[in-house]
Design a protein around this motif. Sequence first.
Motif, mmCIF file in Angstrom:
data_model
loop_
_atom_site.group_PDB
_atom_site.id
_atom_site.type_symbol
_atom_site.label_atom_id
_atom_site.label_comp_id
_atom_site.label_asym_id
_atom_site.label_seq_id
_atom_site.Cartn_x
_atom_site.Cartn_y
_atom_site.Cartn_z
ATOM 1 N N UNK A 122 33.474 -20.412 -5.276
ATOM 2 C CA UNK A 122 33.218 -21.677 -4.566
ATOM 3 C C UNK A 122 34.512 -22.460 -4.342
ATOM 4 N N UNK A 123 35.481 -22.349 -5.268
ATOM 5 C CA UNK A 123 36.776 -23.007 -5.037
ATOM 6 C C UNK A 123 37.443 -22.424 -3.790
ATOM 7 N N UNK A 124 37.362 -21.100 -3.661
ATOM 8 C CA UNK A 124 37.981 -20.437 -2.502
ATOM 9 C C UNK A 124 37.311 -20.893 -1.203
ATOM 10 N N UNK A 125 35.980 -20.881 -1.184
ATOM 11 C CA UNK A 125 35.260 -21.271 0.036
ATOM 12 C C UNK A 125 35.464 -22.762 0.337
ATOM 13 N N UNK A 126 35.544 -23.592 -0.723
ATOM 14 C CA UNK A 126 35.774 -25.024 -0.510
ATOM 15 C C UNK A 126 37.163 -25.288 0.064
ATOM 16 N N UNK A 127 38.131 -24.494 -0.388
ATOM 17 C CA UNK A 127 39.479 -24.647 0.162
ATOM 18 C C UNK A 127 39.496 -24.297 1.648
ATOM 19 N N UNK A 128 38.770 -23.239 2.019
ATOM 20 C CA UNK A 128 38.724 -22.868 3.443
ATOM 21 C C UNK A 128 37.952 -23.915 4.250
ATOM 22 N N UNK A 129 36.945 -24.533 3.616
ATOM 23 C CA UNK A 129 36.221 -25.625 4.284
ATOM 24 C C UNK A 129 37.175 -26.787 4.521
ATOM 25 N N UNK A 130 37.939 -27.099 3.509
ATOM 26 C CA UNK A 130 38.880 -28.207 3.629
ATOM 27 C C UNK A 130 39.929 -27.931 4.699
ATOM 28 N N UNK A 182 43.336 -14.722 2.336
ATOM 29 C CA UNK A 182 43.337 -15.868 3.252
ATOM 30 C C UNK A 182 43.576 -17.185 2.494
ATOM 31 N N UNK A 183 42.969 -17.296 1.301
ATOM 32 C CA UNK A 183 43.179 -18.495 0.496
ATOM 33 C C UNK A 183 44.645 -18.573 0.072
ATOM 34 N N UNK A 184 45.189 -17.445 -0.386
ATOM 35 C CA UNK A 184 46.585 -17.422 -0.829
ATOM 36 C C UNK A 184 47.539 -17.840 0.289
ATOM 37 N N UNK A 185 47.310 -17.270 1.477
ATOM 38 C CA UNK A 185 48.248 -17.578 2.559
ATOM 39 C C UNK A 185 48.073 -19.026 3.030
ATOM 40 N N UNK A 186 46.847 -19.547 2.929
ATOM 41 C CA UNK A 186 46.631 -20.966 3.271
ATOM 42 C C UNK A 186 47.413 -21.856 2.319
ATOM 43 N N UNK A 187 47.278 -21.563 1.009
ATOM 44 C CA UNK A 187 47.952 -22.394 0.005
ATOM 45 C C UNK A 187 49.459 -22.378 0.160
ATOM 46 N N UNK A 188 49.973 -21.261 0.702
ATOM 47 C CA UNK A 188 51.428 -21.174 0.875
ATOM 48 C C UNK A 188 51.897 -21.726 2.214
ATOM 49 N N UNK A 189 50.945 -21.992 3.109
ATOM 50 C CA UNK A 189 51.356 -22.414 4.450
ATOM 51 C C UNK A 189 51.914 -23.842 4.448
ATOM 52 N N UNK A 190 53.044 -24.019 5.122
ATOM 53 C CA UNK A 190 53.716 -25.326 5.166
ATOM 54 C C UNK A 190 52.811 -26.366 5.811
#
Length: 370
Positions: free
Chosen positions: A31-39, A98-106
């Motif tokens: 759910x943390x992963x899906x919530x991050x993608x929602x955000x 996808x979550x990892x690359x989002x978290x690293x994206x500037x």
Amino acid sequence: AKCCSKAVVFSVPSYACQRRTTLDNHNTILTDALSLLAEKAELSEEDGRGVAFRRAAAVLKCLPQPVTNMMQLRGLPCLGEHSFRVIKDILENGTSSEVESTQQSERYKALKVLTGIFGVGAKTADRWIRAGIHNLRQLQTSGQTLNQAQRAGLQHYDDLNLPVTKAEADAIGEIVEEAVVSVLPDAQITLIGGFRRGKLTGHDVDLLITHPDEGKEVGLMPKVVSWLQSKGFLLYQKTTINSYLESEEGPRRPSSNMDRFERCFSIFKLRHLSREDRGESESGCRLWRAVRVDLVVSPISQFAFALLGWTGSKLFERELRRWAGHEKAMSLGSHALYDNRQSRYLRATSEEEIFAHLGLEYIPPSERNA
Ligand code: 8DG
Ligand code: MN
Ligand code: MN
């Protein structure tokens, strides 16, 4: 077709307001992963995609045990192809690429930092990023004009990004109670939002104010605000009677969610609670912290609707409205419930009655954590 796996298969109704979702989440990794993608979607103003991820996360939040096998997800509602891919990735590899690359994206990092400023929404953050602003230091030297809310937000950035504890929420509640009762005896205040759902921390404190005699509550907010101001409790406040004017205080909400209560978005100056109250030792030498506080005034005739509408979670509210509209031909708001077939408003003096009007089993606040 019968599946050969011995894994538990779950069965879940499709609207979040038909389900009991406690804070006891057995699938936080998913759910943390899906919530991050929602955000990420919400910050990119892709609201449809954001809701889809929120719904998928909410389904996993109410499962009685951790998902260990993709076969267990057969027949579950609200899980689209994209969510399936994310879950599969995590079950197989331990993380979602996808979550990892989002978290690293500037861009994502900049959006997070900038929207972490009270008064800054996705639109403003995007405009600043396009002007080359990625962090607070760059914002401060950019010469961008900030409105009053944003200036206060920047000034109290660290405090406002620190979780608010239940003890702090109760302390704010007592201060507001003193203010309310001193300008209107017999007025009542109720802690709403996440704390009413049993959360131990929150991003703000939400309080609903009413009076048992209809009409006595009119004009109450400005008096409460003046009292608080005169005692030095307010670092910032914006009082409105019409929330249509408010657009950047938080994530965007559907228009059906807009209401016309007297409201106050504020930042409180809260003296640090004593050692005994906090159950911990003094850490620094700061004597106070800033806390975001939302105040709402409702007439008693609309109290049950206001209570239901402001207790959340946001997804639970959205699902209640969708259920009302799609399944019952009714319109639910924070003021009232309208039956389109009977062409009349349905009265209610408690949340239980509203659920009954909607043909739903009653779900208490602690089980609305969808
Ligand atoms: P948190 O503060 O612990 O992070 O979570 P929360 O308490 O659940 O979230 P919140 O952002 O403080 O919102 C609390 C509830 O208030 C939620 O159900 C949504 C509702 N709410 C707003 N703004 C508005 C609004 O303009 N109109 C109505 N009717 N409800 C609103 O936040
Ligand atoms: Mn809240
Ligand atoms: Mn709030």
